[in-house]
Design a protein around this motif. Structure first.
Motif, PDB file in Angstrom:
ATOM      1  N   THR A 195     -48.913 -32.913  11.527  1.00  0.00           N
ATOM      2  CA  THR A 195     -48.385 -32.110  10.422  1.00  0.00           C
ATOM      3  C   THR A 195     -48.491 -32.864   9.096  1.00  0.00           C
ATOM      4  N   THR A 196     -48.115 -34.144   9.129  1.00  0.00           N
ATOM      5  CA  THR A 196     -48.197 -34.959   7.912  1.00  0.00           C
ATOM      6  C   THR A 196     -49.628 -34.996   7.376  1.00  0.00           C
ATOM      7  N   GLN A 197     -50.595 -35.235   8.263  1.00  0.00           N
ATOM      8  CA  GLN A 197     -51.962 -35.483   7.798  1.00  0.00           C
ATOM      9  C   GLN A 197     -52.792 -34.211   7.602  1.00  0.00           C
ATOM     10  N   THR A 198     -52.219 -33.058   7.931  1.00  0.00           N
ATOM     11  CA  THR A 198     -52.908 -31.798   7.601  1.00  0.00           C
ATOM     12  C   THR A 198     -52.150 -31.033   6.519  1.00  0.00           C
ATOM     13  N   ASP A 199     -50.906 -30.708   6.778  1.00  0.00           N
ATOM     14  CA  ASP A 199     -50.147 -29.833   5.883  1.00  0.00           C
ATOM     15  C   ASP A 199     -49.602 -30.546   4.643  1.00  0.00           C
ATOM     16  N   ILE A 200     -49.354 -31.854   4.750  1.00  0.00           N
ATOM     17  CA  ILE A 200     -48.743 -32.562   3.624  1.00  0.00           C
ATOM     18  C   ILE A 200     -49.772 -33.386   2.852  1.00  0.00           C
ATOM     19  N   SER A 201     -50.479 -34.288   3.530  1.00  0.00           N
ATOM     20  CA  SER A 201     -51.426 -35.168   2.829  1.00  0.00           C
ATOM     21  C   SER A 201     -52.786 -34.520   2.618  1.00  0.00           C
ATOM     22  N   GLY A 202     -53.151 -33.564   3.504  1.00  0.00           N
ATOM     23  CA  GLY A 202     -54.480 -32.962   3.425  1.00  0.00           C
ATOM     24  C   GLY A 202     -55.596 -33.898   3.855  1.00  0.00           C
ATOM     25  N   VAL A 203     -55.223 -34.950   4.570  1.00  0.00           N
ATOM     26  CA  VAL A 203     -56.225 -35.926   5.012  1.00  0.00           C
ATOM     27  C   VAL A 203     -57.168 -35.317   6.045  1.00  0.00           C
ATOM     28  N   CYS A 204     -56.635 -34.537   6.991  1.00  0.00           N
ATOM     29  CA  CYS A 204     -57.444 -33.943   8.065  1.00  0.00           C
ATOM     30  C   CYS A 204     -57.611 -32.437   7.831  1.00  0.00           C
ATOM     31  N   GLU A 205     -58.701 -31.912   8.342  1.00  0.00           N
ATOM     32  CA  GLU A 205     -58.998 -30.488   8.137  1.00  0.00           C
ATOM     33  C   GLU A 205     -58.310 -29.573   9.138  1.00  0.00           C
ATOM     34  N   TYR A 206     -58.165 -30.028  10.389  1.00  0.00           N
ATOM     35  CA  TYR A 206     -57.733 -29.106  11.439  1.00  0.00           C
ATOM     36  C   TYR A 206     -56.617 -29.723  12.284  1.00  0.00           C
ATOM     37  N   LYS A 207     -55.521 -28.970  12.472  1.00  0.00           N
ATOM     38  CA  LYS A 207     -54.443 -29.379  13.383  1.00  0.00           C
ATOM     39  C   LYS A 207     -54.622 -28.617  14.687  1.00  0.00           C
ATOM     40  N   MET A 208     -54.715 -29.364  15.799  1.00  0.00           N
ATOM     41  CA  MET A 208     -55.012 -28.781  17.099  1.00  0.00           C
ATOM     42  C   MET A 208     -53.814 -28.917  18.041  1.00  0.00           C
ATOM     43  N   PRO A 209     -53.545 -27.910  18.871  1.00  0.00           N
ATOM     44  CA  PRO A 209     -52.375 -27.978  19.756  1.00  0.00           C
ATOM     45  C   PRO A 209     -52.536 -28.914  20.954  1.00  0.00           C
ATOM     46  N   ASP A 210     -53.784 -29.134  21.398  1.00  0.00           N
ATOM     47  CA  ASP A 210     -53.989 -29.983  22.581  1.00  0.00           C
ATOM     48  C   ASP A 210     -55.447 -30.450  22.612  1.00  0.00           C
ATOM     49  N   ASP A 211     -55.746 -31.329  23.558  1.00  0.00           N
ATOM     50  CA  ASP A 211     -57.093 -31.887  23.678  1.00  0.00           C
ATOM     51  C   ASP A 211     -58.141 -30.802  23.913  1.00  0.00           C
ATOM     52  N   GLU A 212     -57.810 -29.876  24.808  1.00  0.00           N
ATOM     53  CA  GLU A 212     -58.792 -28.858  25.186  1.00  0.00           C
ATOM     54  C   GLU A 212     -59.194 -27.997  23.985  1.00  0.00           C
ATOM     55  N   THR A 213     -58.212 -27.569  23.203  1.00  0.00           N
ATOM     56  CA  THR A 213     -58.514 -26.753  22.022  1.00  0.00           C
ATOM     57  C   THR A 213     -59.294 -27.562  20.996  1.00  0.00           C
ATOM     58  N   CYS A 214     -58.909 -28.810  20.867  1.00  0.00           N
ATOM     59  CA  CYS A 214     -59.598 -29.685  19.913  1.00  0.00           C
ATOM     60  C   CYS A 214     -61.081 -29.807  20.259  1.00  0.00           C
ATOM     61  N   LEU A 215     -61.379 -30.040  21.532  1.00  0.00           N
ATOM     62  CA  LEU A 215     -62.773 -30.220  21.953  1.00  0.00           C
ATOM     63  C   LEU A 215     -63.557 -28.909  21.833  1.00  0.00           C
ATOM     64  N   ALA A 216     -62.913 -27.810  22.143  1.00  0.00           N
ATOM     65  CA  ALA A 216     -63.573 -26.507  21.985  1.00  0.00           C
ATOM     66  C   ALA A 216     -63.899 -26.255  20.515  1.00  0.00           C
ATOM     67  N   ILE A 241     -61.687 -40.501   8.768  1.00  0.00           N
ATOM     68  CA  ILE A 241     -61.507 -39.880   7.459  1.00  0.00           C
ATOM     69  C   ILE A 241     -62.765 -40.022   6.604  1.00  0.00           C
ATOM     70  N   MET A 242     -63.626 -40.973   6.926  1.00  0.00           N
ATOM     71  CA  MET A 242     -64.914 -41.067   6.242  1.00  0.00           C
ATOM     72  C   MET A 242     -65.975 -40.189   6.898  1.00  0.00           C
ATOM     73  N   SER A 243     -65.607 -39.528   7.982  1.00  0.00           N
ATOM     74  CA  SER A 243     -66.506 -38.555   8.598  1.00  0.00           C
ATOM     75  C   SER A 243     -66.492 -37.265   7.781  1.00  0.00           C
ATOM     76  N   ASP A 244     -67.416 -36.370   8.068  1.00  0.00           N
ATOM     77  CA  ASP A 244     -67.507 -35.123   7.302  1.00  0.00           C
ATOM     78  C   ASP A 244     -66.299 -34.223   7.526  1.00  0.00           C
ATOM     79  N   GLU A 245     -65.833 -34.189   8.784  1.00  0.00           N
ATOM     80  CA  GLU A 245     -64.689 -33.356   9.129  1.00  0.00           C
ATOM     81  C   GLU A 245     -63.846 -34.088  10.161  1.00  0.00           C
ATOM     82  N   SER A 246     -62.540 -33.856  10.123  1.00  0.00           N
ATOM     83  CA  SER A 246     -61.665 -34.491  11.108  1.00  0.00           C
ATOM     84  C   SER A 246     -60.664 -33.483  11.649  1.00  0.00           C
ATOM     85  N   LEU A 247     -60.397 -33.622  12.932  1.00  0.00           N
ATOM     86  CA  LEU A 247     -59.399 -32.805  13.612  1.00  0.00           C
ATOM     87  C   LEU A 247     -58.339 -33.755  14.158  1.00  0.00           C
ATOM     88  N   ILE A 248     -57.102 -33.291  14.311  1.00  0.00           N
ATOM     89  CA  ILE A 248     -56.037 -34.134  14.838  1.00  0.00           C
ATOM     90  C   ILE A 248     -55.191 -33.311  15.802  1.00  0.00           C
TER      91      ILE A 248
END
Length: 569
Positions: free
Chosen positions: A250-271, A211-218
């Motif tokens: 869902t909590t940390q993207t849509d509700i808290s806004g802590v993370c920028e991107y919600k990813m469906p799986d590892d492969e999509t996240c890395l891409a 969360i102290m990084s510039d951007e975060s994905l989960i």
């Protein structure tokens, strides 16, 4: 033992491998020896790369998760190009806790969408990615490299947090867990890109890293981030809550806004991480001088044939350099003076560099008329060599040329002649110049790295951008035989005060025991396990590792003024 005088030609560098005869037989014998040594090391490396083992890897896959190494491979432009740092970290340590292969973290340098990046991935097959003391040291080293060189750093987070039974060794001190977050903040302030992908657990203080990084994905379903997990929440405030509700994607993207991107799986996240890196704006460079790369004069494969099996055997360090630096690029400085250190300018993969290398040949130093020439032992730093190297290091700083040190030295010369000649002052001058260097420096331990030679030739304490070791490296305060005899003498004096005299057989048994223990502590694996060196490398890849290091160093556009303070003269 062969003796060489100063080279006849101004800039000689190497000779071809012998075609036949006794020299070829010796060459082939050395090649076979070093390949066996490398094969034995690779067997250990293969075991470490399995992380927590086959069953733990399968559990990871059953949860729909890639392993740390699979994630890194998916992220890289070319997995074969990955320069892994700290593979042997933790080797032989924490045996009572079941071990900690690679410190529970996979990290290194590689290109992502064309950008050289530092990548750090928690290996959750090892104790659920829990942080041991050596894990913190390894992660701090990754951030240190990113800070020094301003290379983007990518975190692939999947960790249960601090290994609680050892919390006192990882939590409160200056270079413990808390410094990770301080470095997050410093990297951000310097404009060094940080991207974090939360691909598993991210608990307690560790939650701050992404969360102290510039951007975060989960990653949905497997990623989670919270300051306190469900069990701790229930113990602290009596609330019963599941992982997803508390800190899932869902909590940390849509509700808290802590993370920028919600990813469906590892492969999509890395891409997506690759896409984010590809979209980075232009990053400043220092602009170190680089010409079109040229291959070495001789094949890197031949380093095996020119490097001896025994550390007692002499060799000409120029033969090694001829198989590492660009052909026809060598300009040696003061070739006939201070010959137990070789100093010169060269190109390496096109980069302009200065080189300081131990010379292991016995040499004859020229003397003033009427005085006898001094025979100098290879691998020992004499006063004239220290004096030459100190001036050369200062010249490279003045010219803003990166420095590479090749270590194979047992220490500085001792004895009446050396002391009366001011060896301490000459050594202090070299240490001063190295300590105050502002240009990027790199160190390769090819053989011995003993005592003050380790310091004067840019050991770990002097902050080389990368410190690399060959399988033949040994790092210690002195050689094993000398150390064992010294320790035995101390032990004998203690026993004599108690009226105990050791028999010859007892003396030899104790000497053998001390030498065996000392020998284990001087191996490159022992050093790499404790991160005294960044990597044990295949000698044939020395050029490639250094080229990556030079590319990395060019990312930092800033350089301090060069000052040495008071020099001993």
């Amino acid at each position: 033992m062969s003796v060489i005088a100063a080279p006849d030609r101004p800039f000689p560098l190497g000779s071809p491998a012998p075609d036949d005869g006794p020299q070829r037989e010796a060459y082939d014998r050395r090649v076979a020896f070093h390949r066996r040594q490398l094969d034995a090391l690779e067997q250990q490396a293969a075991e470490i790369r399995r992380g927590g083992g086959t069953r733990a890897i399968q559990r990871q896959h059953d949860r729909g998760k890639l392993t740390a190494r699979e994630r890194i491979d998916a992220l890289l432009d070319d997995p074969a190009d990955f320069r892994e740092i700290g593979l042997f970290v933790g080797r032989g340590m924490y045996e009572d806790e079941g071990g900690c292969p690679a410190g529970g973290t996979v990290m290194g340098l590689g290109h992502v969408s064309g950008r050289l990046c530092m990548i750090v991935a928690n290996d959750s097959t090892v104790k659920a990615g829990a942080w041991f003391p050596i894990t913190a040291k390894k992660n701090l080293r990754a951030q240190e490299i990113a800070l020094e060189n301003r290379v983007p750093i990518l975190y692939l987070v999947d960790s249960a947090g601090v290994f609680l039974p050892m919390q006192d060794e990882i939590f409160p001190d200056r270079d413990h867990f808390g410094r990770i977050f301080r470095n997050n903040a410093r990297l951000s302030a310097l404009g060094v890109p940080q991207i974090a992908a939360i691909m598993g657990s991210c608990v307690a203080g560790g939650a701050y890293l992404p969360i102290m990084s510039d951007e975060s994905l989960i990653v949905d379903g497997t990623g989670s981030v919270f300051l306190a997990g469900p069990f701790l929440v229930q113990a602290a405030i009596g609330e019963e809550v599941d992982v997803e509700t508390l800190g899932g994607a869902t909590t940390q993207t849509d509700i808290s806004g802590v993370c920028e991107y919600k990813m469906p799986d590892d492969e999509t996240c890395l891409a997506t991480v690759r896409d984010l890196v590809a979209g980075l704006g232009p990053l400043p460079r220092f602009g170190f001088t680089r010409d079109a790369p040229e291959a070495p004069a001789f094949e890197p494969e031949e380093v095996f044939g020119v490097f001896p099996e025994s550390r007692q055997q002499p060799y000409d360090t120029r033969e090694l350099l001829a198989r590492i630096v660009d052909r026809d690029s060598w300009t040696e400085v003061k070739a006939g003076y201070g010959q137990t250190l070789v100093c010169g300018y060269a190109r390496l993969d096109g980069w302009s560099v200065g080189i300081v290398a131990s010379q292991r040949q016995v040499v004859r130093a020229k003397a003033p008329k009427g005085k006898a020439a001094e025979m100098q032992i290879g691998g020992v730093i004499y006063g004239d060599a220290a004096d030459k190297a100190a001036r050369f290091v200062m010249q490279c700083n003045q010219k803003r040329i990166p420095l590479i040190f090749f270590q194979d030295a047992t220490g500085f010369m001792v004895g009446t002649r050396a002391e009366q000649g001011g060896i301490i002052k000459d050594g202090a001058k070299l240490v001063n110049a190295v300590a105050n260097s502002v240009v990027p420096t790199f160190t390769v331990v090819v053989g011995n790295s003993f005592g003050a030679a380790n310091y004067a030739l840019n050991g770990r304490a002097y902050d080389p951008r990368l410190m690399l070791a060959w399988p033949s490296a040994q790092i210690a305060v002195m050689g094993g035989s000398q150390a064992a005899k010294t320790l035995l003498s101390i032990e004998e004096r203690k026993l004599q005060k108690q009226g105990i005299e050791l028999s010859d057989a007892d003396r030899q048994a104790r000497l053998d025991e001390i030498e065996a223990r000392y020998a284990e502590q001087t191996t490159p694996v022992y050093a790499a396990a404790r991160l005294w060196v960044d990597a044990i490398i295949d000698p044939r890849e020395t050029r490639d590792w250094l080229a990556t290091g030079l590319e990395m160093a060019d990312h930092n556009p800033d350089m301090a003024d060069f000052k040495v303070g008071v020099l001993q003269t």
